[in-house]
Design a protein around this motif. Structure first.
Motif, PDB file in Angstrom:
ATOM      1  N   VAL A  29       2.832  74.541 118.076  1.00 10.76           N
ATOM      2  CA  VAL A  29       3.564  74.268 119.323  1.00 10.76           C
ATOM      3  C   VAL A  29       2.978  73.056 120.047  1.00 10.76           C
ATOM      4  N   VAL A  30       1.645  72.998 120.185  1.00 10.79           N
ATOM      5  CA  VAL A  30       1.053  71.878 120.936  1.00 10.79           C
ATOM      6  C   VAL A  30       1.166  70.558 120.190  1.00 10.79           C
ATOM      7  N   MET A  31       1.397  70.618 118.882  1.00 11.42           N
ATOM      8  CA  MET A  31       1.525  69.389 118.101  1.00 11.42           C
ATOM      9  C   MET A  31       2.982  68.995 117.849  1.00 11.42           C
ATOM     10  N   ALA A  32       3.924  69.810 118.328  1.00 11.08           N
ATOM     11  CA  ALA A  32       5.347  69.542 118.092  1.00 11.08           C
ATOM     12  C   ALA A  32       5.715  68.126 118.529  1.00 11.08           C
ATOM     13  N   GLY A  33       6.423  67.430 117.659  1.00 15.35           N
ATOM     14  CA  GLY A  33       6.844  66.064 117.944  1.00 15.35           C
ATOM     15  C   GLY A  33       5.814  65.011 117.561  1.00 15.35           C
ATOM     16  N   ILE A  34       4.583  65.454 117.298  1.00 12.37           N
ATOM     17  CA  ILE A  34       3.520  64.513 116.912  1.00 12.37           C
ATOM     18  C   ILE A  34       3.144  64.715 115.449  1.00 12.37           C
ATOM     19  N   VAL A  35       2.810  65.948 115.110  1.00 17.31           N
ATOM     20  CA  VAL A  35       2.472  66.295 113.727  1.00 17.31           C
ATOM     21  C   VAL A  35       3.184  67.591 113.394  1.00 17.31           C
ATOM     22  N   SER A  36       3.866  67.613 112.253  1.00 21.26           N
ATOM     23  CA  SER A  36       4.444  68.864 111.774  1.00 21.26           C
ATOM     24  C   SER A  36       3.654  69.311 110.557  1.00 21.26           C
ATOM     25  N   PHE A  37       3.562  70.627 110.397  1.00 23.23           N
ATOM     26  CA  PHE A  37       2.767  71.221 109.325  1.00 23.23           C
ATOM     27  C   PHE A  37       3.671  72.054 108.427  1.00 23.23           C
ATOM     28  N   ASP A  38       3.483  71.946 107.129  1.00 19.28           N
ATOM     29  CA  ASP A  38       4.136  72.826 106.177  1.00 19.28           C
ATOM     30  C   ASP A  38       3.021  73.505 105.396  1.00 19.28           C
ATOM     31  N   GLY A  39       2.907  74.823 105.564  1.00 17.71           N
ATOM     32  CA  GLY A  39       1.850  75.552 104.871  1.00 17.71           C
ATOM     33  C   GLY A  39       0.736  76.021 105.781  1.00 17.71           C
ATOM     34  N   LEU A  40       0.919  75.888 107.094  1.00 14.26           N
ATOM     35  CA  LEU A  40      -0.088  76.358 108.047  1.00 14.26           C
ATOM     36  C   LEU A  40      -0.146  77.883 107.981  1.00 14.26           C
ATOM     37  N   PRO A  41      -1.344  78.474 107.898  1.00 17.48           N
ATOM     38  CA  PRO A  41      -1.434  79.939 107.838  1.00 17.48           C
ATOM     39  C   PRO A  41      -0.904  80.591 109.119  1.00 17.48           C
ATOM     40  N   GLU A  42      -0.653  81.874 109.037  1.00 19.33           N
ATOM     41  CA  GLU A  42      -0.264  82.641 110.216  1.00 19.33           C
ATOM     42  C   GLU A  42      -1.506  83.246 110.848  1.00 19.33           C
ATOM     43  N   GLY A  43      -1.392  83.620 112.109  1.00 23.26           N
ATOM     44  CA  GLY A  43      -2.491  84.306 112.779  1.00 23.26           C
ATOM     45  C   GLY A  43      -3.518  83.352 113.355  1.00 23.26           C
ATOM     46  N   ARG A  44      -4.758  83.816 113.337  1.00 18.98           N
ATOM     47  CA  ARG A  44      -5.850  83.056 113.941  1.00 18.98           C
ATOM     48  C   ARG A  44      -6.772  82.483 112.867  1.00 18.98           C
ATOM     49  N   THR A  45      -7.555  81.523 113.273  1.00 17.53           N
ATOM     50  CA  THR A  45      -8.552  80.964 112.368  1.00 17.53           C
ATOM     51  C   THR A  45      -9.622  82.013 112.074  1.00 17.53           C
ATOM     52  N   ARG A  46     -10.137  81.955 110.855  1.00 18.56           N
ATOM     53  CA  ARG A  46     -11.200  82.853 110.425  1.00 18.56           C
ATOM     54  C   ARG A  46     -12.185  82.067 109.563  1.00 18.56           C
ATOM     55  N   THR A  47     -13.456  82.356 109.736  1.00 18.84           N
ATOM     56  CA  THR A  47     -14.482  81.736 108.900  1.00 18.84           C
ATOM     57  C   THR A  47     -14.133  81.949 107.435  1.00 18.84           C
ATOM     58  N   GLY A  48     -14.219  80.874 106.665  1.00 22.37           N
ATOM     59  CA  GLY A  48     -13.993  80.955 105.233  1.00 22.37           C
ATOM     60  C   GLY A  48     -12.589  80.610 104.778  1.00 22.37           C
ATOM     61  N   GLN A  49     -11.660  80.449 105.710  1.00 26.28           N
ATOM     62  CA  GLN A  49     -10.304  80.065 105.298  1.00 26.28           C
ATOM     63  C   GLN A  49     -10.340  78.676 104.667  1.00 26.28           C
ATOM     64  N   SER A  50      -9.555  78.509 103.623  1.00 30.22           N
ATOM     65  CA  SER A  50      -9.417  77.226 102.949  1.00 30.22           C
ATOM     66  C   SER A  50      -7.969  77.122 102.504  1.00 30.22           C
ATOM     67  N   PHE A  51      -7.306  76.047 102.909  1.00 28.98           N
ATOM     68  CA  PHE A  51      -5.897  75.935 102.561  1.00 28.98           C
ATOM     69  C   PHE A  51      -5.454  74.483 102.469  1.00 28.98           C
ATOM     70  N   ASP A  52      -4.402  74.303 101.690  1.00 33.46           N
ATOM     71  CA  ASP A  52      -3.768  72.999 101.538  1.00 33.46           C
ATOM     72  C   ASP A  52      -2.422  73.064 102.241  1.00 33.46           C
ATOM     73  N   LEU A  53      -2.069  71.997 102.920  1.00 34.78           N
ATOM     74  CA  LEU A  53      -0.788  71.928 103.598  1.00 34.78           C
ATOM     75  C   LEU A  53      -0.263  70.506 103.534  1.00 34.78           C
ATOM     76  N   MET A  54       0.929  70.334 104.018  1.00 31.37           N
ATOM     77  CA  MET A  54       1.532  69.010 104.111  1.00 31.37           C
ATOM     78  C   MET A  54       1.692  68.686 105.586  1.00 31.37           C
ATOM     79  N   VAL A  55       1.340  67.454 105.956  1.00 29.67           N
ATOM     80  CA  VAL A  55       1.479  67.017 107.343  1.00 29.67           C
ATOM     81  C   VAL A  55       2.403  65.804 107.401  1.00 29.67           C
ATOM     82  N   SER A  56       3.204  65.769 108.458  1.00 25.69           N
ATOM     83  CA  SER A  56       4.101  64.632 108.675  1.00 25.69           C
ATOM     84  C   SER A  56       3.934  64.159 110.112  1.00 25.69           C
TER      85      SER A  56
END
Length: 145
Positions: A29-56
């Motif tokens: 929401v705070v990045m809307a119009g500036i950066v869009s994410f495809d593949g962002l996880p749901e929920g909250r950040t947690r130690t140890g998360q590792s993920f690949d996504l696409m940014v535009s």
């Protein structure tokens, strides 16, 4: 390597701000119009998360691969550290802290960037990006009056 540091104060308890800044839906929401994410996880950040996504950027530029690892998400200390790379960046080391203040709380973003010869350009981008998150957060927190 270039370091960028941005601080913003909010008239809300630190725990409320921490909950907002560690929520992936709020990030989108705070990045809307500036950066869009495809593949962002749901929920909250947690130690140890590792993920690949696409940014535009700005919804105009072609999506670019981006990798993020949550090195630390300490709810007690209200410290989040991530290690990121992609979209032209060799290394984007982000440390986010929330601290209580007399008027509410302070959010500090500290980013160490290595993008080779483009590092100064990415440092300017980081300043813009992290400052741009402030107004949408005020709106979400009901402080934009």
């Amino acid at each position: 390597m270039k370091t960028v540091e941005i601080e913003h104060d909010y008239a809300v308890p630190a725990e409320r701000l921490w909950a907002l800044v560690t929520d992936y839906d709020a990030l989108a929401v705070v990045m809307a119009g500036i950066v869009s994410f495809d593949g962002l996880p749901e929920g909250r950040t947690r130690t140890g998360q590792s993920f690949d996504l696409m940014v535009s950027l700005f919804g105009k530029l072609p999506p670019q691969p981006y990798h993020m690892e949550v090195v630390l998400c300490d709810d007690d200390a209200m410290v989040l550290r991530s290690s990121e790379k992609g979209a032209g960046v060799k290394s984007w080391e982000h440390c986010l802290t929330v601290t209580p203040t007399a008027q509410g709380s302070r959010l500090t973003d500290r980013i160490e960037i290595d993008a080779g010869w483009m590092t100064p350009i990415f440092a300017r981008w980081a300043k813009f990006l992290y400052r741009a998150r402030h107004k949408p957060r005020l709106r979400i927190l009901g402080l934009d009056k």
